[in-house]
Each structure stands twice: as structure tokens, then as C-alpha cells.
Design a protein around this motif. Structure first.
Motif, PDB file in Angstrom:
ATOM      1  N   THR A  57      -7.678  78.512  92.552  1.00 13.84           N
ATOM      2  CA  THR A  57      -7.413  78.503  91.100  1.00 13.84           C
ATOM      3  C   THR A  57      -6.411  77.438  90.698  1.00 13.84           C
ATOM      4  O   THR A  57      -6.342  77.054  89.525  1.00 13.84           O
ATOM      5  CB  THR A  57      -6.906  79.881  90.633  1.00 13.84           C
ATOM      6  N   ASN A  58      -5.638  76.929  91.643  1.00 13.04           N
ATOM      7  CA  ASN A  58      -4.653  75.892  91.337  1.00 13.04           C
ATOM      8  C   ASN A  58      -5.198  74.474  91.501  1.00 13.04           C
ATOM      9  O   ASN A  58      -4.485  73.500  91.220  1.00 13.04           O
ATOM     10  CB  ASN A  58      -3.404  76.051  92.224  1.00 13.04           C
ATOM     11  N   TRP A  61     -10.096  70.937  90.136  1.00 13.81           N
ATOM     12  CA  TRP A  61     -11.530  71.078  89.897  1.00 13.81           C
ATOM     13  C   TRP A  61     -11.946  72.496  89.531  1.00 13.81           C
ATOM     14  O   TRP A  61     -13.113  72.728  89.216  1.00 13.81           O
ATOM     15  CB  TRP A  61     -12.336  70.642  91.131  1.00 13.81           C
ATOM     16  N   PHE A  62     -11.011  73.473  89.562  1.00 10.61           N
ATOM     17  CA  PHE A  62     -11.384  74.877  89.423  1.00 10.61           C
ATOM     18  C   PHE A  62     -12.097  75.180  88.106  1.00 10.61           C
ATOM     19  O   PHE A  62     -13.190  75.747  88.090  1.00 10.61           O
ATOM     20  CB  PHE A  62     -10.146  75.773  89.552  1.00 10.61           C
ATOM     21  N   TYR A  63     -11.492  74.806  86.984  1.00 12.82           N
ATOM     22  CA  TYR A  63     -12.098  75.128  85.686  1.00 12.82           C
ATOM     23  C   TYR A  63     -13.399  74.352  85.468  1.00 12.82           C
ATOM     24  O   TYR A  63     -14.337  74.851  84.844  1.00 12.82           O
ATOM     25  CB  TYR A  63     -11.106  74.851  84.558  1.00 12.82           C
ATOM     26  N   GLY A  64     -13.438  73.143  86.011  1.00 11.57           N
ATOM     27  CA  GLY A  64     -14.677  72.374  85.934  1.00 11.57           C
ATOM     28  C   GLY A  64     -15.792  73.039  86.721  1.00 11.57           C
ATOM     29  O   GLY A  64     -16.943  73.080  86.284  1.00 11.57           O
ATOM     30  N   ALA A  66     -16.006  76.211  87.278  1.00 10.86           N
ATOM     31  CA  ALA A  66     -16.397  77.407  86.517  1.00 10.86           C
ATOM     32  C   ALA A  66     -17.402  77.047  85.429  1.00 10.86           C
ATOM     33  O   ALA A  66     -18.426  77.729  85.258  1.00 10.86           O
ATOM     34  CB  ALA A  66     -15.156  78.051  85.894  1.00 10.86           C
ATOM     35  N   ILE A  67     -17.119  75.971  84.701  1.00  2.18           N
ATOM     36  CA  ILE A  67     -18.034  75.532  83.644  1.00  2.18           C
ATOM     37  C   ILE A  67     -19.367  75.091  84.226  1.00  2.18           C
ATOM     38  O   ILE A  67     -20.439  75.406  83.696  1.00  2.18           O
ATOM     39  CB  ILE A  67     -17.401  74.382  82.833  1.00  2.18           C
ATOM     40  N   THR A 183     -17.524  77.668  94.770  1.00  2.00           N
ATOM     41  CA  THR A 183     -16.962  78.130  93.501  1.00  2.00           C
ATOM     42  C   THR A 183     -17.967  77.948  92.365  1.00  2.00           C
ATOM     43  O   THR A 183     -18.107  78.828  91.500  1.00  2.00           O
ATOM     44  CB  THR A 183     -15.666  77.367  93.180  1.00  2.00           C
ATOM     45  N   PHE A 187     -19.479  81.254  90.257  1.00  2.00           N
ATOM     46  CA  PHE A 187     -19.452  81.532  88.823  1.00  2.00           C
ATOM     47  C   PHE A 187     -20.870  81.721  88.270  1.00  2.00           C
ATOM     48  O   PHE A 187     -21.087  82.555  87.377  1.00  2.00           O
ATOM     49  CB  PHE A 187     -18.729  80.413  88.074  1.00  2.00           C
TER      50      PHE A 187
END
Length: 289
Positions: A57-58, A61-64, A66-67, A183, A187
């Protein structure tokens, strides 16, 4: 180059498995959701380090990721709608023609090479995609009312490839390719499982063992198709525009040949012309390196 070959083989195997879905009346939605779960687990198993949620999560690239996971399953559903409303050829062309988006991105953003051989090969590749994918005498037909669906498939597929290149270049460390891929699929799996739960609550879900088995069979090559594509994009001597052109055209070529050999598919003259042009485009783009 070996990673690119493996990516092509894994992606082509996906198309063969999809053919088997139709033959054995597999519920595609259920199999796809199971596939995302299996692909995520495959990435976790392949990861050489201990899996730590806080570490993941840190990462930049994590949020990318997820999207991208949401985009993955959304594009699949759009492909299904496109196939139902406009036909399989339209869906195939929209998906494969999207290679134009990451190619343009690579040339503009990363100033990738644009020699005459490469440009010619890319243009021929686009023609080859159309001719090989179009399996009807009328060609690829669209209706104004349903034009939005293949357009969204085109844009969504292009966004996926472009995003993979962006994150591979700027955020994903060499040791994190496996967990990054896991990841993304994770998601997509979460969205899919939520869909199944919703269908279960509404009483419209009838889970069958054959769908689970089909999803497991699809999940492993699906994971490796992305894993090896990202590894191929890391190869310094090959631009992303070259990788995406060779990958998309080669997958179309290999899957078409597999259809002829294993499913006795019949091709028209324009399909054979498309195959010839596909081979020519791969040769031109490869020699432009």
C-alpha cells in the motif's frame, strides 16, 4: 525477446481457452472472476519476498494498480456487450487496434524511434489486425446506437497497455513485477466477487464446478501474459511501441493459426491476406530495432 515470446504464447493460450468456454458452455463471467483470483494468487506465489500489506500500500504503483484492476474487469464486460451487440469481429478489432494508443504515447512521451521501417510495419500491422479479425463477408459493421461500446473497448484496452508501460517505467521495481501484477488482478477479483455476491443475494447466481475449473485454467496464463509483457517492456533495446506492435499482432497470428489447427476454423481470402501482412509487419518492426 524471450519474455515477449512467452507473453505471446500465454496470451494466445487465453484465446484458445475462451474457445473451449463456448464448446463446453462455460459461464464466462464466473470463470473470469475465478480467473482473477487465481491470477492474483499466482503473482503472490511468484513473489520472492514476504508479502506485506503495508509495503504494497505504500508503493507508488498501488493506487494505479487498483484503478487498473477495475479497468481490467470493466473492459472485459464491455467486450462482452460489444460482442453481443456488434459481433465478435468488432470486439476483436477494437481490442487489437488499441495498440495505436500506447504506440502514440511511447513516441510522444518517451521520444521512441520512428524510422521508416517501423512506421511502415505499424501501419501494416493495423491493416493486418482488421483483415485477420474480420470473419464475415460484410466486414466489421457498426451501428450508430452501439458505437459507444467498441469505442470504450478501444480506449480501455489502450489505457491498460499505456498504464502498464508508465508504471513499469516510473514506479515498479524489478523485484516487484510479480506483486504489482498480483495487485492488479486482486482488485479485479474483488470487484468480481462483489458482483457474484450481489447475484447470489438476488438469487440469480448458479455456481457450477466446471466454471470454477475453467477459471483456474484461465488464471495462470492470464497472469503470465501480463507478467511477461511487463518484463518485455523492461528490455532496454526494444521500445514499447515495438513491443506492443509485435505482441498484439503475434497474438492475433498465433491464435488464428490455433483456431485453424485445433478448432477447424475456416478463413476467407482477406483473413489469409491479413495473416501475410501480420507476418510482414512483425518482420519490419523487428528489423527496425
Amino acid at each position: 525477446m524471450i519474455y515477449l515470446i512467452f507473453s505471446v504464447l500465454a496470451s494466445s493460450l487465453i484465446f484458445v481457452i475462451f474457445k473451449l468456454f463456448a464448446k463446453y458452455n462455460v459461464d464466462t463471467l464466473q470463470a473470469i472472476i475465478v480467473n482473477y483470483v487465481v491470477a492474483a494468487v499466482s503473482g503472490i506465489i511468484a513473489y520472492s519476498e514476504p508479502v506485506q500489506i503495508t509495503y504494497i500500500t505504500n508503493q507508488g504503483w498501488f493506487y494505479g494498480a487498483a484503478i487498473l484492476g477495475i479497468v481490467f474487469i470493466s473492459v472485459f464486460n464491455l467486450m462482452a456487450i460489444t460482442t453481443q451487440r456488434n459481433g465478435l469481429s468488432v470486439a476483436a478489432v477494437a481490442t487489437k487496434m488499441s495498440l495505436a494508443i500506447p504506440i502514440i504515447f511511447g513516441v510522444i512521451v518517451y521520444q521512441e524511434s520512428t524510422g521508416i521501417l517501423k512506421i511502415t510495419g505499424i501501419l501494416i500491422a493495423l491493416v493486418a489486425v482488421y483483415l485477420t479479425s474480420s470473419k464475415t463477408t460484410e466486414g466489421v459493421s457498426l451501428t450508430k446506437r452501439n458505437l459507444i461500446f467498441p469505442l470504450l473497448v478501444f480506449i480501455g484496452s489502450g489505457i491498460i497497455d499505456t498504464s502498464l508501460k508508465f508504471f513499469e517505467t516510473h514506479h515498479v521495481a524489478a523485484n516487484d513485477v510479480s506483486i504489482f501484477s498480483a495487485t492488479i488482478f486482486g482488485f479485479a477479483a474483488i470487484i468480481g466477487v462483489c458482483t457474484l455476491i450481489y447475484k447470489r443475494i438476488n438469487g440469480t447466481l448458479k455456481l457450477q464446478l466446471k466454471n470454477v475449473i475453467a477459471g483456474i485454467g484461465l488464471g495462470v496464463p492470464n497472469y503470465f501474459s501480463i507478467y511477461f509483457l511487463i518484463k518485455a517492456l523492461r528490455y532496454e533495446n526494444m521500445d514499447s511501441s515495438t513491443v506492443f506492435t509485435i505482441n498484439n499482432v503475434a497474438v492475433l497470428l498465433v491464435s488464428t493459426i490455433a483456431g485453424i489447427l485445433f478448432f477447424k476454423e475456416k478463413l476467407m481470402l482477406k483473413n489469409w491476406i491479413g495473416i501475410g501482412l501480420a507476418i510482414l509487419s512483425i518482420i519490419l518492426v523487428t528489423f527496425s530495432i
